[in-house]
Design an enzyme around this catalytic site. Structure first.
Site, PDB file in Angstrom:
ATOM      1  CG  ASP A 123     -14.020  67.094  29.693  1.00  8.71           C
ATOM      2  OD1 ASP A 123     -14.314  68.246  29.807  1.00  8.71           O
ATOM      3  OD2 ASP A 123     -12.858  66.554  29.712  1.00  8.71           O
ATOM      4  CD  GLU A 174     -16.503  69.328  26.239  1.00 12.10           C
ATOM      5  OE1 GLU A 174     -15.842  70.441  25.978  1.00 12.10           O
ATOM      6  OE2 GLU A 174     -15.928  68.408  26.481  1.00 12.10           O
TER       7      GLU A 174
END
Ligand code: NOJ
Length: 543
Positions: free
Chosen positions: A205, A265
């Site tokens: 993330d 990401e």
């Protein structure tokens, strides 16, 4: 590299499970691990190679689990660590790998590290794990700089003793300080904890956010909530220092057998910057958000495909294509509007939606994506052709974007509505005991349940099943090269060897298909050897 001898992640199709909305077995209206386990046969039959499960750790759920209170636990709403172990083993038995979501940029404000930092006070080693600073202005009553949180508002919150802490997302998500060696060591332990339990990799993330520029200088521009920067010298996005962290993570993964892997990401300024995350010795793959953000336009898509393959190929990494996820407007809806570019409509401009057009294009886009070299992600519900739910009553909205934007942006709940599995009425088999799902499902989903679409030749689900089976069996698909063929304006035609051509008609006129032996699959009916607008086909050809 031949697709059978290459590591699995170079051509894998990975299914994203947004756990709270996938399947609920406990009957509380929120998806859980038992729900995932009950649907593993569905995923196996769909034909995906792996599942990525969004955060399942203990969390106050301010940002739907992306506010983690304990990286080695499981939130009781989802199950237990024992359930997680059973799920990993069962997925493996079905021939699917398991990717977890790791959230290193920030913790929850309920994480023991943050609670200790608050208790220990200014200047303590506990505070050094986070980004605490003095404020500006005569009494320090102004934030340390002009940084904005991605969900709106200042990126700084003041604590009672007068210091401010940084949070690039909600105030309940304090940013860690990745210059701190204890932070680094602790995350390596977290990776090991889950690798020891058999997970095959992690989706990272906000991989582009971990390192902040020394001195924390002002950004100097407003920037859009949830929009990535175009700048390459941004004070908190895509700093060079993040790469050193990922080189260390790669060493951890390489100590384990079986091709453990990472996906970044990283919302960065383009393919060249993205390629830096997947250089040898760093991460293996990174989501290609430029593809997701590209308009439904042949020239733009071709340019994204070319620049991505070139930049990633230059560092020996495969591309990873993606059309939707839990942060963007579902692509059926994006493609059904006049402006198809970006992650979704701006708060202030909403155009009429042509759902049939969106579905036709989404079907064609699936065949395009799955024919491109490299790997691909499928976001739960995309295989059912779900559209964004844009009329969720305001009282149900839970995304922090809604509150933090002062109710000007509805946020991302519309792509997170629990899946319809079966039956004629909500909860459509999502919840055990008919419990009410945490977000309301549209009644019209009765025609889109997995049950209703199974065995229906024209359904989105059968299109995905057939495409994934062909992709698995056909030697040309997955890893390999792509060669563009001559085609009229607005039509994309490329060959994959051996023996396959993919044609996608994004123009307004029918396109006469090139010579072929057979039509392997088409996203819609063909008309006398021509490909209608917004339709794609996979053709068997002689090389
Ligand atoms: C990206 C995640 O995909 C998103 O859902 C989350 O809100 C932010 N990172 C913050 O963790």
């Amino acid at each position: 590299m031949h697709k059978d001898s290459a590591p699995w992640w170079r051509s894998a199709v990975i299914y994203q499970i947004y756990i709270r909305s996938f399947a609920d077995r406990s009957g509380d209206g929120v998806g859980d691990i038992a729900g995932i386990r009950s649907r593993l046969p569905y995923l196996r039959d769909l034909g995906v190679d792996a599942i990525w499960i969004t955060p399942w750790y203990p969390s106050p759920m301010v940002d739907a689990g992306y506010d983690v209170a304990d990286y080695t636990g499981i939130d009781p709403r989802f199950g237990t660590v024992t359930d997680a172990e059973a799920l990993i083993a069962e997925a493996h038995d079905h021939g699917m790998r398991v990717i977890l979501d790791i959230v290193p940029n920030h913790t929850s404000d309920r994480h023991a590290w943050f609670e200790a930092a608050l208790a220990a006070g200014p200047g303590s080693p506990e505070r050094d794990r986070y980004m605490f600073r003095q404020g500006t202005g005569p009494g320090g009553e102004l934030p340390p700089n002009d940084w904005r949180g991605m969900f709106g508002g200042s990126a700084w919150t003041r604590v009672p003793d007068g210091e401010w802490y940084l949070h690039l997302f909600a105030d309940a998500q304090p940013d860690l300080d990745w210059e701190n060696t204890e932070v680094r060591r602790d995350f390596e332990k977290v990776l090991g904890f889950w690798f020891d339990r058999g997970v095959d990799g992690f989706r990272i993330d906000v991989a582009h956010g971990l390192i902040k520029q020394e001195g924390l200088p002002d950004v100097g521009e407003a920037g859009d909530v949830l929009e990535p920067t175009k700048r390459e010298d941004h004070p908190h996005w895509d700093r060079d220092g993040v790469h050193e962290i990922f080189r260390e993570w790669r060493k951890v993964a390489d100590r384990y057998d079986g091709d453990r892997t990472f996906t970044a990401e990283a919302w960065v300024s383009g393919p060249k910057r993205l390629a830096r995350y997947v250089r040898p010795g760093e991460l293996q793959t990174a989501f290609n958000f430029d593809f997701l953000r590209a308009p439904w336009d042949a020239r733009s898509l071709r340019e994204v495909i070319d620049t991505s393959l070139e930049a990633l190929g230059a560092v020996g990494a495969p591309a990873t294509w993606v059309l939707s996820n839990h942060d963007v407007v579902r692509h059926v809806t994006r493609y059904g509007r006049a402006h198809t570019e970006g992650r979704g409509p701006r708060a202030d401009v909403v155009e009429p939606l042509d759902l049939a057009l969106g579905i036709r294009r989404a079907r064609a886009a699936a065949l395009l994506m799955l024919a491109l070299p490299g790997g691909a992600y499928v976001y739960q519900g995309e295989e059912l052709g779900l559209a964004e739910v844009e009329d969720i009553p305001e009282e149900f909205l839970q995304d922090p974007v809604w509150e933090r934007s002062g109710h000007t942006a509805r946020g991302r709940d519309g792509c997170r509505v629990p899946l319809p599995w079966s039956g004629d009425a909500p909860p459509f088999g999502f919840s055990a005991d008919g419990a009410t799902p945490w977000l309301p499902q549209p009644k019209a989903w009765k025609d889109l349940t997995a049950e209703a679409q199974t065995g229906e030749p024209g359904s989105m689900l059968e299109l995905y099943r057939t495409a994934l089976r062909l992709r698995h069996d056909h030697p040309a698909l997955g890893e390999g090269d792509l060669r563009w063929q001559e085609s009229p304006e607005g039509v994309l035609v490329f060959s994959r060897t051996p023996g396959l051509v993919c044609a996608v008609n994004l123009s307004e006129a029918p396109y006469t298909l090139p010579a072929h032996r057979d039509v392997l699959l088409a996203s819609g009916p063909l008309e006398a050897g021509t490909l209608p607008p917004d339709t794609a086909a996979w053709l068997a050809v002689d090389d």
